[in-house]
Scaffold this active site. Structure first.
Site, mmCIF file in Angstrom:
data_model
loop_
_atom_site.group_PDB
_atom_site.id
_atom_site.type_symbol
_atom_site.label_atom_id
_atom_site.label_comp_id
_atom_site.label_asym_id
_atom_site.label_seq_id
_atom_site.Cartn_x
_atom_site.Cartn_y
_atom_site.Cartn_z
ATOM 1 N N THR A 12 -15.295 24.834 -31.838
ATOM 2 C CA THR A 12 -15.953 23.262 -31.390
ATOM 3 C C THR A 12 -16.113 23.431 -30.067
ATOM 4 O O THR A 12 -17.242 23.108 -29.660
ATOM 5 C CB THR A 12 -14.889 22.546 -31.822
ATOM 6 O OG1 THR A 12 -14.347 22.581 -33.294
ATOM 7 C CG2 THR A 12 -15.272 21.023 -31.413
ATOM 8 N N GLY A 111 -5.341 22.582 -24.699
ATOM 9 C CA GLY A 111 -4.265 22.949 -25.765
ATOM 10 C C GLY A 111 -3.154 23.656 -25.429
ATOM 11 O O GLY A 111 -2.305 24.115 -25.983
ATOM 12 N N SER A 140 -7.297 18.167 -21.734
ATOM 13 C CA SER A 140 -7.745 17.989 -23.074
ATOM 14 C C SER A 140 -8.719 16.738 -22.985
ATOM 15 O O SER A 140 -8.969 16.049 -21.847
ATOM 16 C CB SER A 140 -6.687 17.342 -23.889
ATOM 17 O OG SER A 140 -6.383 16.193 -23.762
ATOM 18 N N CYS A 141 -9.274 16.213 -24.087
ATOM 19 C CA CYS A 141 -10.423 15.401 -24.062
ATOM 20 C C CYS A 141 -9.821 14.026 -23.695
ATOM 21 O O CYS A 141 -10.373 13.232 -22.933
ATOM 22 C CB CYS A 141 -10.907 15.161 -25.533
ATOM 23 S SG CYS A 141 -9.808 15.364 -26.879
ATOM 24 N N ASN A 142 -8.745 13.541 -24.274
ATOM 25 C CA ASN A 142 -8.182 12.359 -24.106
ATOM 26 C C ASN A 142 -7.838 12.276 -22.497
ATOM 27 O O ASN A 142 -8.008 11.170 -21.837
ATOM 28 C CB ASN A 142 -6.960 11.882 -24.622
ATOM 29 C CG ASN A 142 -7.709 11.395 -26.180
ATOM 30 O OD1 ASN A 142 -8.074 10.697 -26.285
ATOM 31 N ND2 ASN A 142 -7.009 12.050 -27.174
ATOM 32 N N ARG A 169 -8.785 10.076 -32.901
ATOM 33 C CA ARG A 169 -9.544 10.495 -34.356
ATOM 34 C C ARG A 169 -8.669 11.668 -34.854
ATOM 35 O O ARG A 169 -7.902 12.175 -34.187
ATOM 36 C CB ARG A 169 -11.011 11.105 -33.970
ATOM 37 C CG ARG A 169 -11.056 12.403 -33.106
ATOM 38 C CD ARG A 169 -10.784 13.707 -33.976
ATOM 39 N NE ARG A 169 -10.694 14.875 -33.223
ATOM 40 C CZ ARG A 169 -9.725 15.664 -32.854
ATOM 41 N NH1 ARG A 169 -8.442 14.974 -32.799
ATOM 42 N NH2 ARG A 169 -9.769 16.484 -32.054
ATOM 43 N N HIS A 194 0.015 12.413 -23.066
ATOM 44 C CA HIS A 194 -1.281 12.182 -22.480
ATOM 45 C C HIS A 194 -0.908 11.846 -20.883
ATOM 46 O O HIS A 194 -1.620 12.114 -19.984
ATOM 47 C CB HIS A 194 -2.353 11.337 -23.041
ATOM 48 C CG HIS A 194 -2.542 11.677 -24.438
ATOM 49 N ND1 HIS A 194 -1.843 11.267 -25.356
ATOM 50 C CD2 HIS A 194 -3.145 12.469 -24.926
ATOM 51 C CE1 HIS A 194 -2.062 11.756 -26.563
ATOM 52 N NE2 HIS A 194 -3.118 12.670 -26.384
ATOM 53 N N GLY A 195 -0.064 10.900 -20.746
ATOM 54 C CA GLY A 195 0.126 10.188 -19.316
ATOM 55 C C GLY A 195 0.649 11.357 -18.540
ATOM 56 O O GLY A 195 0.237 11.493 -17.549
ATOM 57 N N HIS A 220 -12.535 9.232 -30.072
ATOM 58 C CA HIS A 220 -11.261 8.441 -29.795
ATOM 59 C C HIS A 220 -11.642 7.078 -29.044
ATOM 60 O O HIS A 220 -12.808 7.177 -28.420
ATOM 61 C CB HIS A 220 -10.411 9.038 -28.622
ATOM 62 C CG HIS A 220 -9.934 10.475 -29.113
ATOM 63 N ND1 HIS A 220 -9.250 11.039 -29.714
ATOM 64 C CD2 HIS A 220 -10.451 11.981 -28.364
ATOM 65 C CE1 HIS A 220 -8.897 12.223 -29.880
ATOM 66 N NE2 HIS A 220 -9.731 12.945 -29.052
ATOM 67 N N GLN A 302 -14.549 13.502 -28.454
ATOM 68 C CA GLN A 302 -13.482 14.602 -28.419
ATOM 69 C C GLN A 302 -14.218 15.840 -28.385
ATOM 70 O O GLN A 302 -13.760 16.980 -27.764
ATOM 71 C CB GLN A 302 -12.608 14.725 -29.401
ATOM 72 C CG GLN A 302 -13.057 15.084 -30.864
ATOM 73 C CD GLN A 302 -13.799 13.826 -31.854
ATOM 74 O OE1 GLN A 302 -14.231 12.833 -31.195
ATOM 75 N NE2 GLN A 302 -14.156 14.327 -32.947
HETATM 76 P P1 NAD Z 1 -11.860 25.524 -32.985
HETATM 77 O O1 NAD Z 1 -10.455 26.170 -33.803
HETATM 78 O O2 NAD Z 1 -12.675 24.757 -33.317
HETATM 79 O O3 NAD Z 1 -12.145 26.894 -32.234
HETATM 80 C C1 NAD Z 1 -11.184 28.073 -31.918
HETATM 81 C C2 NAD Z 1 -12.257 29.194 -31.961
HETATM 82 O O4 NAD Z 1 -11.400 30.517 -31.558
HETATM 83 C C3 NAD Z 1 -12.470 29.796 -33.388
HETATM 84 O O5 NAD Z 1 -13.786 30.162 -33.651
HETATM 85 C C4 NAD Z 1 -11.359 30.622 -33.667
HETATM 86 O O6 NAD Z 1 -11.929 31.612 -34.646
HETATM 87 C C5 NAD Z 1 -11.255 31.546 -32.462
HETATM 88 N N1 NAD Z 1 -10.098 32.089 -32.303
HETATM 89 C C6 NAD Z 1 -9.115 32.422 -33.170
HETATM 90 N N2 NAD Z 1 -8.182 33.356 -32.470
HETATM 91 C C7 NAD Z 1 -8.573 33.806 -31.316
HETATM 92 C C8 NAD Z 1 -8.328 34.793 -30.388
HETATM 93 N N3 NAD Z 1 -7.248 35.211 -30.342
HETATM 94 N N4 NAD Z 1 -9.053 35.009 -29.273
HETATM 95 C C9 NAD Z 1 -10.158 34.240 -29.083
HETATM 96 N N5 NAD Z 1 -10.587 33.342 -29.951
HETATM 97 C C10 NAD Z 1 -9.778 33.031 -31.257
HETATM 98 O O7 NAD Z 1 -10.891 25.051 -31.731
HETATM 99 P P2 NAD Z 1 -11.260 23.958 -30.684
HETATM 100 O O8 NAD Z 1 -11.016 22.769 -31.241
HETATM 101 O O9 NAD Z 1 -12.464 24.565 -30.187
HETATM 102 O O10 NAD Z 1 -10.160 23.785 -29.470
HETATM 103 C C11 NAD Z 1 -10.189 25.039 -28.592
HETATM 104 C C12 NAD Z 1 -9.297 24.774 -27.375
HETATM 105 O O11 NAD Z 1 -9.932 23.263 -26.647
HETATM 106 C C13 NAD Z 1 -7.699 24.209 -27.604
HETATM 107 O O12 NAD Z 1 -7.001 24.609 -26.592
HETATM 108 C C14 NAD Z 1 -7.965 22.480 -27.878
HETATM 109 O O13 NAD Z 1 -6.728 21.976 -27.717
HETATM 110 C C15 NAD Z 1 -9.161 22.316 -26.671
HETATM 111 N N6 NAD Z 1 -9.703 21.112 -26.964
HETATM 112 C C16 NAD Z 1 -9.980 20.960 -28.185
HETATM 113 C C17 NAD Z 1 -11.008 19.724 -28.464
HETATM 114 C C18 NAD Z 1 -11.317 18.974 -29.859
HETATM 115 O O14 NAD Z 1 -11.507 17.954 -30.091
HETATM 116 N N7 NAD Z 1 -11.836 19.799 -30.700
HETATM 117 C C19 NAD Z 1 -10.960 18.827 -27.494
HETATM 118 C C20 NAD Z 1 -10.636 19.085 -26.070
HETATM 119 C C21 NAD Z 1 -9.857 20.262 -26.177
#
Ligand code: NAD
Length: 342
Positions: A12, A111, A140-142, A169, A194-195, A220, A302
């Site tokens: 994502t 994360g 993070s997003c929030n 969400r 978050h705070g 969100h 997000q």
């Molecule tokens: P995701 O699951 O959509 O994507 C993660 C990707 O990393 C996947 O393609 C997965 O196959 C790959 N992956 C798995 N193991 C791996 C490894 N060992 N090395 C490298 N890549 C690997 O996750 P996401 O939602 O994109 O989240 C990624 C980070 O961004 C997290 O820290 C998350 O907390 C943060 N984040 C997510 C969002 C959200 O809403 N999705 C928003 C803000 C921040």
């Protein structure tokens, strides 16, 4: 010479950050990684991105699926000057040992624990403090959404107390294994994490957050109640403060944008890729001022709100631009964000 950037983890966040890096005049996307063959791996190749295998992935699985890989993650990292880690939460922290062994600077995502990096980062809040860092963590997003708004109000008026309720969400649109699909889950921790996370980029901000998760996957919504030290003249002044800052969009009553479905429809009408909404979204009628107290709603997408922050984090680390507003202006122009004052 353009900064050579690798993206490890193409989900994502990673696929959006890769697209954003590819659009920057001062950066080159060296390649992206996947753990297994998928439509996303194929679309990365279709976009002309070089694909590398990461995690437990095996090159022969990709070859069997007809996907050309250029090597493993270490091959990619050896070609790059910096890596953006966009692996799932907690895995980025585990990846740090590899980055340290290869001596490559890294940007991590929200994360991960804040201790993964030298600083947590949010461009409007603490760009200058992060100049020259070798490891940053984009919050993070929030947290990004609150940090942006808090940086605007605290620098202009001073903040005596900030209470935020986060309506989160349940899942991203591409996810089918998360919930609730019908329910409201109160977060039972006071405060929610978050705070304290906002305080990693705005130390000393007197903020308290509460969170609950609801059955939606669009955005969100935050309900903010803020006591200021200096009183704004009126709501119009607050609208000027927000819409005059990068990464804010304030809708007018006449826009008839109702809730998060309306915001998403606006982004789709604009032809935004993946309907991404990288701005904090506010409604003029959703800002209320009574004495020294401001209440306002904001919606946060997000999946995309942290994308411009990742780009600015790179500029801060490598001092490609020392002025935060100039970095944000380049990022926002190349990503097609709402111009300031719009
Ligand atoms: P995701 O699951 O959509 O994507 C993660 C990707 O990393 C996947 O393609 C997965 O196959 C790959 N992956 C798995 N193991 C791996 C490894 N060992 N090395 C490298 N890549 C690997 O996750 P996401 O939602 O994109 O989240 C990624 C980070 O961004 C997290 O820290 C998350 O907390 C943060 N984040 C997510 C969002 C959200 O809403 N999705 C928003 C803000 C921040």
């Amino acid at each position: 010479m353009a900064l050579k950037v690798a993206v490890n983890g193409y989900g994502t966040i990673g696929k959006r950050v890769a697209d954003a890096v590819a659009r920057q005049p001062d950066m080159t996307l060296v390649g992206v990684t996947k753990t297994r063959p998928s439509f996303e791996a194929r679309s990365a190749l279709d976009k002309g991105y070089r694909l590398f295998v990461t995690g437990e992935g095996k090159a022969q699985d990709f070859e069997q699926a007809g996907l050309t890989v250029s090597g493993g993650v270490e091959d990619l990292l050896r070609e790059a000057e910096v890596v953006i880690d966009a692996a799932p939460g907690k895995i980025g922290g585990a990846n740090r040992a590899l980055y340290d062994r290869l001596g490559i600077p890294a940007v991590f995502q929200g994360g991960e624990k804040s201790s993964v990096a030298d600083h947590s980062f949010s461009a409007l809040a603490n760009y200058a403090a992060c100049l020259g860092s070798r490891r940053l963590r984009v919050v993070s997003c929030n947290t990004t959404g609150i940090a942006r708004a808090a940086s605007r109000l605290s620098s202009r008026y001073g903040v005596r107390r900030w209470e935020a309720t986060l309506v989160r969400r349940a899942a991203d649109p591409g996810e089918s294994k998360k919930g609730p699909i019908n329910g409201i889950l109160p977060g039972l921790d006071f405060p929610s994490h978050h705070g304290p996370d906002v305080q990693t980029v705005l130390p000393g901000l007197p903020i308290h957050t509460t969170a609950l998760t609801v059955s939606t996957n669009l955005m969100h919504v935050h309900v903010n109640q803020v006591q200021l030290e200096r009183v704004p003249a009126d709501v119009e002044e607050l609208v000027r403060v927000f819409s005059g800052s990068p990464r804010f969009k304030v809708f007018e009553a006449g826009d008839h944008v109702e809730g998060t479905p309306g915001v998403v429809e606006w982004a789709r009408d604009l032809g935004r890729p993946r309907y991404d909404i990288m701005e904090n979204v506010l409604w003029r009628q959703g800002i209320h001022l009574a004495g020294d107290e401001v209440r306002f709603f904001q919606a946060i997408h997000q999946e995309s709100v942290v994308v411009p922050e990742n780009v600015d984090a790179l500029r801060a680390m490598f001092r490609l631009e020392t002025d935060p507003l100039r970095s944000m202006a380049i990022t926002d122009r190349t990503l097609g964000l709402s111009p300031r004052g719009a």
